[in-house]
Scaffold this active site. Sequence first.
Site, PDB file in Angstrom:
ATOM      1  CE  LYS A  13     -55.467  55.233   7.397  1.00 56.70           C
ATOM      2  NZ  LYS A  13     -54.384  54.339   7.007  1.00 56.70           N
ATOM      3  NE  ARG A  88     -50.794  56.260  12.417  1.00 53.06           N
ATOM      4  CZ  ARG A  88     -51.152  56.763  11.238  1.00 53.06           C
ATOM      5  NH1 ARG A  88     -52.132  57.617  11.148  1.00 53.06           N
ATOM      6  NH2 ARG A  88     -50.502  56.390  10.153  1.00 53.06           N
ATOM      7  NE  ARG A 127     -49.163  56.482  -0.731  1.00 50.96           N
ATOM      8  CZ  ARG A 127     -49.634  56.233   0.491  1.00 50.96           C
ATOM      9  NH1 ARG A 127     -50.934  56.140   0.683  1.00 50.96           N
ATOM     10  NH2 ARG A 127     -48.824  56.035   1.501  1.00 50.96           N
ATOM     11  NE  ARG A 139     -46.795  59.676   3.264  1.00 50.99           N
ATOM     12  CZ  ARG A 139     -47.773  59.002   3.864  1.00 50.99           C
ATOM     13  NH1 ARG A 139     -48.999  59.052   3.376  1.00 50.99           N
ATOM     14  NH2 ARG A 139     -47.536  58.288   4.927  1.00 50.99           N
ATOM     15  NE  ARG A 150     -46.094  54.892   6.553  1.00 56.08           N
ATOM     16  CZ  ARG A 150     -46.199  55.035   5.224  1.00 56.08           C
ATOM     17  NH1 ARG A 150     -45.104  55.074   4.481  1.00 56.08           N
ATOM     18  NH2 ARG A 150     -47.377  55.148   4.661  1.00 56.08           N
TER      19      ARG A 150
HETATM   20  P1  ADP Z   1     -50.105  56.128   6.708  1.00 56.73           P
HETATM   21  O1  ADP Z   1     -51.328  55.757   7.455  1.00 56.73           O
HETATM   22  O2  ADP Z   1     -50.236  55.901   5.236  1.00 56.73           O
HETATM   23  O3  ADP Z   1     -48.859  55.537   7.285  1.00 56.73           O
HETATM   24  P2  ADP Z   1     -50.433  58.942   7.452  1.00 56.73           P
HETATM   25  O4  ADP Z   1     -50.378  59.987   6.406  1.00 56.73           O
HETATM   26  O5  ADP Z   1     -51.732  58.675   8.094  1.00 56.73           O
HETATM   27  O6  ADP Z   1     -49.826  57.657   6.776  1.00 56.73           O
HETATM   28  O7  ADP Z   1     -49.375  59.273   8.608  1.00 56.73           O
HETATM   29  C1  ADP Z   1     -48.028  59.532   8.329  1.00 56.73           C
HETATM   30  C2  ADP Z   1     -47.237  59.617   9.635  1.00 56.73           C
HETATM   31  O8  ADP Z   1     -47.761  60.698  10.426  1.00 56.73           O
HETATM   32  C3  ADP Z   1     -47.328  58.396  10.523  1.00 56.73           C
HETATM   33  O9  ADP Z   1     -46.406  57.405  10.174  1.00 56.73           O
HETATM   34  C4  ADP Z   1     -47.032  59.026  11.897  1.00 56.73           C
HETATM   35  O10 ADP Z   1     -45.667  59.265  12.075  1.00 56.73           O
HETATM   36  C5  ADP Z   1     -47.724  60.363  11.818  1.00 56.73           C
HETATM   37  N1  ADP Z   1     -49.120  60.310  12.305  1.00 56.73           N
HETATM   38  C6  ADP Z   1     -50.244  60.470  11.572  1.00 56.73           C
HETATM   39  N2  ADP Z   1     -51.340  60.353  12.327  1.00 56.73           N
HETATM   40  C7  ADP Z   1     -50.903  60.117  13.588  1.00 56.73           C
HETATM   41  C8  ADP Z   1     -51.552  59.904  14.831  1.00 56.73           C
HETATM   42  N3  ADP Z   1     -52.892  59.907  14.925  1.00 56.73           N
HETATM   43  N4  ADP Z   1     -50.785  59.680  15.925  1.00 56.73           N
HETATM   44  C9  ADP Z   1     -49.461  59.668  15.854  1.00 56.73           C
HETATM   45  N5  ADP Z   1     -48.777  59.861  14.709  1.00 56.73           N
HETATM   46  C10 ADP Z   1     -49.483  60.086  13.582  1.00 56.73           C
END
Ligand code: ADP
Length: 275
Positions: A13, A88, A127, A139, A150
């Site tokens: 993404k 999400r 990554r 991260r 996740r």
């Molecule tokens: P990825 O999709 O690669 O797991 P992101 O960078 O999108 O990673 O998100 C990292 C973390 O941030 C998620 O595991 C969650 O804890 C939090 N997070 C991100 N976006 C949201 C969201 N829309 N709602 C709730 N938590 C979120």
Amino acid sequence: MRVILLGPPGSGKGTQAQRLVERYGIIQLSSGEMLRTAVATETPVGLKAKDIMAAGGLVPDEIVISTISDRLDQPDAKRGFVLDGFPRTVPQAQALDELLKRKHLKLDAVIELRVNESALLQRVETRVAQMRLRGEEVRVDDTPEVLTARLASYRAKTEPLIHYYSERRKLLTVDGMMPIEEVTRQINRILHALAGKKPAKKAASRKRRGMGTRKAAKKAGPRAAKSGVKAAAAAKKSVKSRAGARKRVSETLRKGAKKSSARIVKKLTKRRVKA
Ligand code: ADP
């Protein structure tokens, strides 16, 4: 252009969002990035989110929704945006619908990057290795254990959005297992088909090189032709009327798909409209 990219962690993404930013001059709203910045700068939101994120859970809806809402109010969001990581959950999607309605804005598409789960761990490991090589900070949630959590959050809370948006005829699916360039090409094809026109940049550059659409499609080769079929099938999903579907599908096919495929798409269009 207002687009959502949907897909599990490691589906690409972020990479694709950056390409959309460059191509369409829109902004990327990555909820993960925004939250990581909040954690790093120890804002009240960051303090609440820190441990949840480190464990691979989801930050409460109201926190994320208000963060995104504030960001959408800023002037640079006017030209459009690509949302990556948000919504999400179904309540987040409903809140976004409400926000957009209030602002009289329409979502163009939700693009799902579909990937095999078995490939995700490897992708995240790659990554991490690349970030280490570049001397970047890795991260805290990019470990096999947290990735498992996740993925579980994705399955339980985010996957229902596929149904949510497909019911609303917004969902378009791209095979995220293809090479990055090919995924980008397919996304662009879908977006062009939806907009009913090519972005000015590409069209202008082709014109400069004296290359017509047909010639460009030929140059792109059979792969592009194939992806044209998929994009066409996807485009037809998103339009309401039969006439509209036909028009857009044939437009897309003209851009690169083989003639024989047109018949298949035509059949599919008919079937869908009947249903
Ligand atoms: P990825 O999709 O690669 O797991 P992101 O960078 O999108 O990673 O998100 C990292 C973390 O941030 C998620 O595991 C969650 O804890 C939090 N997070 C991100 N976006 C949201 C969201 N829309 N709602 C709730 N938590 C979120």
